[in-house]
Design a protein around this motif. Structure first.
Motif, mmCIF file in Angstrom:
data_model
loop_
_atom_site.group_PDB
_atom_site.id
_atom_site.type_symbol
_atom_site.label_atom_id
_atom_site.label_comp_id
_atom_site.label_asym_id
_atom_site.label_seq_id
_atom_site.Cartn_x
_atom_site.Cartn_y
_atom_site.Cartn_z
ATOM 1 N N MET A 1 0.840 -1.190 0.000
ATOM 2 C CA MET A 1 0.000 0.000 0.000
ATOM 3 C C MET A 1 0.880 1.247 0.000
ATOM 4 O O MET A 1 1.894 1.286 0.688
ATOM 5 C CB MET A 1 -0.899 0.000 1.242
ATOM 6 C CG MET A 1 -1.860 1.183 1.307
ATOM 7 S SD MET A 1 -2.842 1.142 2.796
ATOM 8 C CE MET A 1 -3.731 -0.392 2.572
ATOM 9 N N THR A 2 0.463 2.249 -0.769
ATOM 10 C CA THR A 2 1.256 3.459 -0.894
ATOM 11 C C THR A 2 0.708 4.581 -0.023
ATOM 12 O O THR A 2 -0.412 4.535 0.454
ATOM 13 C CB THR A 2 1.294 3.921 -2.355
ATOM 14 O OG1 THR A 2 -0.030 3.995 -2.857
ATOM 15 C CG2 THR A 2 2.088 2.937 -3.201
ATOM 16 N N SER A 7 0.550 7.625 -3.698
ATOM 17 C CA SER A 7 -0.462 6.715 -4.216
ATOM 18 C C SER A 7 -1.075 7.287 -5.489
ATOM 19 O O SER A 7 -1.353 8.482 -5.569
ATOM 20 C CB SER A 7 -1.565 6.512 -3.172
ATOM 21 O OG SER A 7 -2.541 5.622 -3.649
ATOM 22 N N SER A 223 -14.085 5.213 -11.836
ATOM 23 C CA SER A 223 -12.670 5.587 -11.899
ATOM 24 C C SER A 223 -12.426 7.048 -11.534
ATOM 25 O O SER A 223 -11.277 7.443 -11.315
ATOM 26 C CB SER A 223 -12.126 5.327 -13.302
ATOM 27 O OG SER A 223 -12.827 6.105 -14.267
ATOM 28 N N GLU A 239 -12.964 -0.412 -1.640
ATOM 29 C CA GLU A 239 -12.663 -1.349 -2.726
ATOM 30 C C GLU A 239 -13.272 -0.873 -4.047
ATOM 31 O O GLU A 239 -12.693 -1.095 -5.119
ATOM 32 C CB GLU A 239 -13.205 -2.736 -2.383
ATOM 33 C CG GLU A 239 -12.461 -3.412 -1.242
ATOM 34 C CD GLU A 239 -13.080 -4.742 -0.850
ATOM 35 O OE1 GLU A 239 -12.364 -5.579 -0.273
ATOM 36 O OE2 GLU A 239 -14.291 -4.941 -1.105
ATOM 37 N N ALA A 243 -9.824 5.331 -6.653
ATOM 38 C CA ALA A 243 -8.691 5.441 -5.724
ATOM 39 C C ALA A 243 -9.260 5.580 -4.333
ATOM 40 O O ALA A 243 -10.330 6.165 -4.150
ATOM 41 C CB ALA A 243 -7.808 6.642 -6.069
ATOM 42 N N SER A 244 -8.581 5.035 -3.362
ATOM 43 C CA SER A 244 -9.113 5.092 -1.998
ATOM 44 C C SER A 244 -7.983 5.168 -0.989
ATOM 45 O O SER A 244 -6.883 4.652 -1.226
ATOM 46 C CB SER A 244 -9.999 3.879 -1.708
ATOM 47 O OG SER A 244 -9.271 2.664 -1.839
ATOM 48 N N ALA A 258 -8.035 -0.486 0.942
ATOM 49 C CA ALA A 258 -7.717 0.773 0.267
ATOM 50 C C ALA A 258 -6.503 0.639 -0.645
ATOM 51 O O ALA A 258 -5.632 -0.203 -0.432
ATOM 52 C CB ALA A 258 -7.474 1.862 1.309
ATOM 53 N N SER A 259 -6.440 1.520 -1.639
ATOM 54 C CA SER A 259 -5.281 1.529 -2.537
ATOM 55 C C SER A 259 -4.142 2.372 -1.984
ATOM 56 O O SER A 259 -3.014 2.292 -2.470
ATOM 57 C CB SER A 259 -5.688 2.049 -3.915
ATOM 58 O OG SER A 259 -6.240 3.354 -3.834
ATOM 59 N N GLY A 260 -4.411 3.167 -0.958
ATOM 60 C CA GLY A 260 -3.381 3.996 -0.340
ATOM 61 C C GLY A 260 -3.714 4.261 1.114
ATOM 62 O O GLY A 260 -4.794 3.928 1.598
#
Length: 281
Positions: A1-2, A7, A223, A239, A243-244, A258-260
């Motif tokens: 995770m970034t 991110s 998106s 999810e 981006a999250s 989450a993506s970040g």
């Protein structure tokens, strides 16, 4: 995770969806000046900001001044959409059927003795004698859940937004796992409290599902959405979004979804990302 600073962000951000407690709000339940400024700047730049919360509409006064042009908020974990410019008037409801609610209450009484319940209706909350009292709702009826869910004739009672189940001894995640194992085929079960307090909604109801419908109505693509959250009730939304970001103080399930990750709610973690979005436009 970034992290919040590296991110990936959508090529175009058209909507920001943020949870409130533990996410946008500081631990003292206020908004910082930095966060207020970031929300206003996002709206001024043409980005809609949706508050997506487990709170009922009547508890949205802390942010109602910051909904700007659209005035919309998704409340009760997706069970309702409210117009905060019209004193929280509900414009969309996805109810929990009373027969299903009664069945879930029966199941949890059986698998987790000692559970107490509250019933959140579109008209307010009511709870059992053993349930931790809501001091913000002095007009609540106090009775057993079966009586609170009873209606004289089908369809005559106010819609049920969710049932809350509290256990005085079980660990929060253990209680959630037990309830999902026992009742997830009948209703959506999640939690947002640090205590063993579960929130039970109609089957399929979630923040993500209602947010997706609101975005579709506005022609906003998945998106183009950036979401923020901190607890299990945010997982589906984190999810789903393009981006999250989970907060630095987030539950492990939110961090995994989450993506970040950004800073904590007390460190203006949401504002940090919004500022980055605006800087890249």
């Amino acid at each position: 995770m970034t992290s919040a600073t590296d991110s990936p962000l959508p090529a175009v951000t058209r909507l920001i969806a943020t949870d409130l407690d533990g996410t946008l709000l500081r631990d003292d339940k206020t908004l910082s000046d930095r966060t207020i400024a970031a929300l206003a700047a996002a709206e001024e730049a043409g980005i809609e900001v949706f508050f997506v919360t487990g709170r009922p509409a009547r508890w949205m006064d802390v942010v109602s001044a910051h909904v700007h042009g659209h005035g919309m908020a998704i409340c009760a974990n997706g069970a309702a959409v409210a117009d905060l410019r019209a004193d929280g008037r509900l414009i969309e409801v996805h109810p929990l059927e009373r027969e299903v609610a009664l069945e879930v209450v029966r199941i949890l009484r059986e698998v987790a003795p000692g559970t107490s319940f509250a019933v959140e209706l579109t008209t307010g909350i009511h709870y059992e004698p053993a349930y931790p009292p809501f001091h913000l709702d002095p007009g609540a009826t106090v009775a057993v859940a079966e009586k609170l869910l009873h209606e004289e004739a089908p369809g005559t009672g106010a819609p049920v937004l969710k049932v809350l189940a509290h256990h005085p001894e079980l660990a929060p995640d253990a209680f959630l796992a037990l309830a999902r194992e026992s009742a997830a085929d009948r209703a959506s079960v999640t939690r947002s409290s640090p205590t063993a307090l579960l929130e039970i909604s109609g089957a399929g109801v979630s923040k993500a599902r209602t947010l997706a419908a609101c975005c579709a109505e506005r022609g906003i693509a998945q998106s183009e959405v950036v979401a923020f959250g901190d607890m299990p009730n945010d997982v589906e939304m984190l999810e789903w979004a393009g981006a999250s970001f989970a907060m630095g103080n987030a539950h492990p399930a939110a961090l995994a979804a989450a993506s970040g990750v950004t800073l904590t709610n007390d460190e203006d973690g949401v504002a940090v990302v919004i500022e980055r979005i605006l800087a890249t436009r």
